[in-house]
Write a protein that holds these residues in place. Structure first.
Motif, PDB file in Angstrom:
ATOM      1  N   PRO A 146       0.943  -1.276  -0.012  1.00  0.00           N
ATOM      2  CA  PRO A 146       0.209   0.016  -0.113  1.00  0.00           C
ATOM      3  C   PRO A 146       0.750   1.206  -0.058  1.00  0.00           C
ATOM      4  CG  PRO A 146      -0.764  -1.404   1.668  1.00  0.00           C
ATOM      5  CD  PRO A 146       0.316  -2.236   1.002  1.00  0.00           C
ATOM      6  N   ALA A 147       0.564   2.387  -0.760  1.00  0.00           N
ATOM      7  CA  ALA A 147       1.050   3.452  -0.754  1.00  0.00           C
ATOM      8  C   ALA A 147       1.478   4.251   0.614  1.00  0.00           C
ATOM      9  CB  ALA A 147       0.215   4.631  -1.489  1.00  0.00           C
ATOM     10  N   GLU A 148       0.640   4.041   1.666  1.00  0.00           N
ATOM     11  CA  GLU A 148       0.949   4.531   2.885  1.00  0.00           C
ATOM     12  C   GLU A 148       2.229   3.865   3.612  1.00  0.00           C
ATOM     13  OE1 GLU A 148      -2.094   3.172   2.056  1.00  0.00           O
ATOM     14  OE2 GLU A 148      -3.228   5.165   1.740  1.00  0.00           O
ATOM     15  N   ARG A 149       2.055   2.489   3.539  1.00  0.00           N
ATOM     16  CA  ARG A 149       3.100   1.785   3.798  1.00  0.00           C
ATOM     17  C   ARG A 149       4.390   2.047   3.286  1.00  0.00           C
ATOM     18  NH1 ARG A 149       4.147  -2.790   7.516  1.00  0.00           N
ATOM     19  NH2 ARG A 149       6.266  -2.585   7.666  1.00  0.00           N
ATOM     20  N   LEU A 150       4.498   2.121   1.837  1.00  0.00           N
ATOM     21  CA  LEU A 150       5.647   2.291   1.079  1.00  0.00           C
ATOM     22  C   LEU A 150       6.150   3.563   1.484  1.00  0.00           C
ATOM     23  CD1 LEU A 150       7.376   1.322  -1.403  1.00  0.00           C
ATOM     24  CD2 LEU A 150       5.714   2.660  -2.905  1.00  0.00           C
ATOM     25  N   GLU A 151       5.496   4.671   1.509  1.00  0.00           N
ATOM     26  CA  GLU A 151       5.864   6.013   1.980  1.00  0.00           C
ATOM     27  C   GLU A 151       6.565   6.196   3.096  1.00  0.00           C
ATOM     28  OE1 GLU A 151       2.664   8.600   1.004  1.00  0.00           O
ATOM     29  OE2 GLU A 151       2.832   8.144  -1.148  1.00  0.00           O
ATOM     30  N   ALA A 152       5.704   5.460   4.144  1.00  0.00           N
ATOM     31  CA  ALA A 152       6.238   5.688   5.473  1.00  0.00           C
ATOM     32  C   ALA A 152       7.753   4.758   5.643  1.00  0.00           C
ATOM     33  CB  ALA A 152       5.242   4.727   6.538  1.00  0.00           C
ATOM     34  N   ASP A 153       7.549   3.552   4.983  1.00  0.00           N
ATOM     35  CA  ASP A 153       9.067   2.848   5.105  1.00  0.00           C
ATOM     36  C   ASP A 153      10.051   3.726   4.400  1.00  0.00           C
ATOM     37  OD1 ASP A 153       7.888   0.637   6.604  1.00  0.00           O
ATOM     38  OD2 ASP A 153       7.769  -0.453   4.747  1.00  0.00           O
ATOM     39  N   ALA A 154       9.801   4.328   3.337  1.00  0.00           N
ATOM     40  CA  ALA A 154      10.690   4.977   2.429  1.00  0.00           C
ATOM     41  C   ALA A 154      11.288   6.281   3.499  1.00  0.00           C
ATOM     42  CB  ALA A 154      10.286   5.655   1.293  1.00  0.00           C
ATOM     43  N   ALA A 155      10.415   6.996   4.007  1.00  0.00           N
ATOM     44  CA  ALA A 155      10.886   8.018   4.857  1.00  0.00           C
ATOM     45  C   ALA A 155      11.611   7.523   6.001  1.00  0.00           C
ATOM     46  CB  ALA A 155       9.633   8.554   5.518  1.00  0.00           C
ATOM     47  N   ASP A 156      11.566   6.276   6.733  1.00  0.00           N
ATOM     48  CA  ASP A 156      12.264   5.910   7.849  1.00  0.00           C
ATOM     49  C   ASP A 156      13.771   5.146   7.175  1.00  0.00           C
ATOM     50  OD1 ASP A 156      10.409   6.262   9.925  1.00  0.00           O
ATOM     51  OD2 ASP A 156       9.761   4.146   9.859  1.00  0.00           O
ATOM     52  N   SER A 157      13.610   4.949   6.056  1.00  0.00           N
ATOM     53  CA  SER A 157      14.711   4.172   5.214  1.00  0.00           C
ATOM     54  C   SER A 157      15.899   5.439   5.066  1.00  0.00           C
ATOM     55  CB  SER A 157      14.422   3.587   3.842  1.00  0.00           C
ATOM     56  OG  SER A 157      13.949   2.384   4.342  1.00  0.00           O
ATOM     57  N   PHE A 158      15.190   6.535   4.482  1.00  0.00           N
ATOM     58  CA  PHE A 158      16.139   7.584   4.219  1.00  0.00           C
ATOM     59  C   PHE A 158      16.682   8.205   5.469  1.00  0.00           C
ATOM     60  CE2 PHE A 158      14.040   7.813  -0.149  1.00  0.00           C
ATOM     61  CZ  PHE A 158      15.108   7.298  -0.906  1.00  0.00           C
ATOM     62  N   ASP A 159      15.823   8.383   6.412  1.00  0.00           N
ATOM     63  CA  ASP A 159      16.399   8.885   7.777  1.00  0.00           C
ATOM     64  C   ASP A 159      17.609   7.950   8.430  1.00  0.00           C
ATOM     65  OD1 ASP A 159      16.506  10.326  10.117  1.00  0.00           O
ATOM     66  OD2 ASP A 159      14.532   9.759  11.043  1.00  0.00           O
ATOM     67  N   TYR A 160      17.291   6.744   8.291  1.00  0.00           N
ATOM     68  CA  TYR A 160      18.387   5.683   8.782  1.00  0.00           C
ATOM     69  C   TYR A 160      19.570   5.909   7.690  1.00  0.00           C
ATOM     70  CZ  TYR A 160      20.933   1.365   8.969  1.00  0.00           C
ATOM     71  OH  TYR A 160      21.876   0.378   9.412  1.00  0.00           O
ATOM     72  N   LEU A 161      19.613   5.944   6.570  1.00  0.00           N
ATOM     73  CA  LEU A 161      20.745   6.062   5.530  1.00  0.00           C
ATOM     74  C   LEU A 161      21.263   7.375   5.785  1.00  0.00           C
ATOM     75  CD1 LEU A 161      19.137   4.345   2.457  1.00  0.00           C
ATOM     76  CD2 LEU A 161      20.973   3.548   3.977  1.00  0.00           C
ATOM     77  N   LEU A 162      20.860   8.555   5.837  1.00  0.00           N
ATOM     78  CA  LEU A 162      21.212   9.857   6.029  1.00  0.00           C
ATOM     79  C   LEU A 162      21.965   9.779   7.231  1.00  0.00           C
ATOM     80  CD1 LEU A 162      18.599  11.992   4.466  1.00  0.00           C
ATOM     81  CD2 LEU A 162      20.785  11.641   3.458  1.00  0.00           C
ATOM     82  N   ARG A 163      21.543   9.371   8.389  1.00  0.00           N
ATOM     83  CA  ARG A 163      22.131   9.223   9.685  1.00  0.00           C
ATOM     84  C   ARG A 163      23.625   8.784   9.504  1.00  0.00           C
ATOM     85  NH1 ARG A 163      19.241  11.148  14.150  1.00  0.00           N
ATOM     86  NH2 ARG A 163      17.030  11.558  13.686  1.00  0.00           N
ATOM     87  N   ARG A 164      23.170   7.452   8.741  1.00  0.00           N
ATOM     88  CA  ARG A 164      24.543   6.655   8.460  1.00  0.00           C
ATOM     89  C   ARG A 164      25.829   7.218   7.802  1.00  0.00           C
ATOM     90  NH1 ARG A 164      24.813   1.218   8.376  1.00  0.00           N
ATOM     91  NH2 ARG A 164      26.987   1.701   7.878  1.00  0.00           N
ATOM     92  N   ILE A 165      25.370   7.929   6.668  1.00  0.00           N
ATOM     93  CA  ILE A 165      26.328   8.529   5.965  1.00  0.00           C
ATOM     94  C   ILE A 165      26.938   9.729   6.387  1.00  0.00           C
ATOM     95  CG2 ILE A 165      25.473   7.294   3.567  1.00  0.00           C
ATOM     96  CD1 ILE A 165      24.256   9.873   2.993  1.00  0.00           C
TER      97      ILE A 165
END
Length: 383
Positions: free
Chosen positions: A40-59
């Motif tokens: 679902p779009a809501e789940r996809l977008e929520a996961d994408a937001a968390d993923s980018f937050d995680y990755l940006l903190r890492r890099i």
């Protein structure tokens, strides 16, 4: 030592995180399972937001809060449960790098080229490690789901095999669990004891091409059920070559599997020592005899006369009768037994004198053969 300009650049991208999510969603929807709305779009977008937050903190070299450390594992489990193919999932996750790198380049100025080049490996490594987390979680969840499905399938098939007349709803549930149409044609075979291992090996061969195959323990038997469109006879012998087993009639639909399985079990029990698959046509007489456990009173009048013959003569007579019944040719029997044709004829006549049954007459031959099968457990009548 942290690079201030890199920290600033990553901070600018984090401040525009919504744009990352939009860019990711647009790109990922060209992947078929995502385009069909499997996630679902809501789940996809929520996961994408968390993923980018995680990755940006890492890099950026920042600490990752506890709420984000399990994001990758959560995505892997969720996509496995939703049935997203692993390759499609990994393709989607690696889009994170494309989106991140495009955003970093967009916010960078001409003077940042060398900085970007020096940091590309960091960004790529962060995405790949994240992808690995998701992949491992997906595979663990997929294995768990497979065990759950196998357990459910095993339970449903066990219940099916235990009934004489399956309820249509129960048959439909088994069909869903096996992944076949409820009216599909199915090959059913049964092996006894240790031969079940050979049956499972044959099942692995049959299933290698994508055919539905299930092997079920049922008491002292292992029962194979496989989607089938190859007919009987030679195709069955080829598919189960080298497996000592009984093969029931092709089950036309799930509801007919129990009957076919029972016949397959009867066949293999009635022909001990078989070295390959035996169908009902190969074992009709012993199966019928096994179904007549109290036939002693019927056997006695047919074979009692043989008691007058000495043991060695009785053995020769029975050997000759069985050989003749198998071929119907006096010449073939003589060649097989290394004797003259007249010797064969004399033995057949002698058998008729003792029993009153002439095995050259089809009706008498049928009576004698069935009587011999029924009396097979008695050493007195064995050749």
């Amino acid at each position: 030592m942290p690079n201030p300009r890199w920290a600033t650049l990553v901070g600018e991208v984090r401040a525009d995180a919504d744009a990352l999510v939009v860019a990711f969603a647009e790109r990922v929807r060209v992947i078929p399972p995502y385009g069909r709305g499997l996630v679902p779009a809501e789940r996809l977008e929520a996961d994408a937001a968390d993923s980018f937050d995680y990755l940006l903190r890492r890099i950026a070299g920042h600490a990752v809060p506890a709420k984000l450390t399990g994001v990758g594992r959560s995505i892997g489990r969720d996509r496995a449960r939703r049935g997203v193919p692993l390759n499609d999932l990994l393709t989607a996750v690696r889009i994170d790098f494309t989106v991140l790198w495009a955003a970093l380049r967009e916010h960078a100025g001409p003077a940042d080229e060398a900085l970007l080049v020096s940091r590309v490996e960091i960004v790529w490594k962060a995405v790949e490690e994240y992808t690995t987390q998701i992949q491992m979680s997906y595979q663990e969840e997929a294995a768990l789901l497979a065990r759950e499905r196998l357990g459910e399938r095993t339970s449903l098939v066990a219940a099916l095999l235990s009934t004489e007349d399956p309820d249509p709803d129960d048959a439909a549930r088994v069909a869903v669990a096996l992944g076949v149409d409820v009216d599909a044609d199915l090959l059913v075979a049964a092996a006894e004891g240790a031969d079940g291992r050979r049956l499972r090996t044959a099942a692995d061969r049959l299933g290698a091409g994508g055919r539905m195959v299930h092997v079920q323990s049922a008491g002292r038997f292992s029962v194979l059920v496989a989607r089938w469109d190859g007919g009987t006879g030679a195709p069955v012998r080829a598919a189960l070559a080298g497996v000592p087993c009984g093969v029931g009639p092709i089950a036309h639909g799930i509801a007919n599997v129990p009957r076919s399985a029972r016949l397959a079990s009867e066949i293999v029990a009635a022909v001990p020592g078989t070295t390959g698959p035996a169908e009902l046509g190969d074992a009709w007489l012993p199966v019928v005899a096994a179904r007549l456990p109290n036939a002693g009173d019927l056997v006695e009048p047919v074979l009692n006369g043989l008691a007058e013959a000495p043991d060695r003569e009785r053995d020769r007579l029975l050997e000759t009768v069985r050989a003749y019944a198998a071929s119907g040719s006096v010449g073939e029997v003589a060649a097989r037994m290394f004797c003259h044709r007249n010797t064969v004829l004399n033995r057949l006549r002698r058998f008729a004198e003792l029993t009153g049954r002439d095995v050259t007459v089809p009706v008498d031959a049928a009576v004698v053969l069935l009587a011999l099968e029924c009396a097979g457990a008695l050493a007195n009548w064995r050749a």
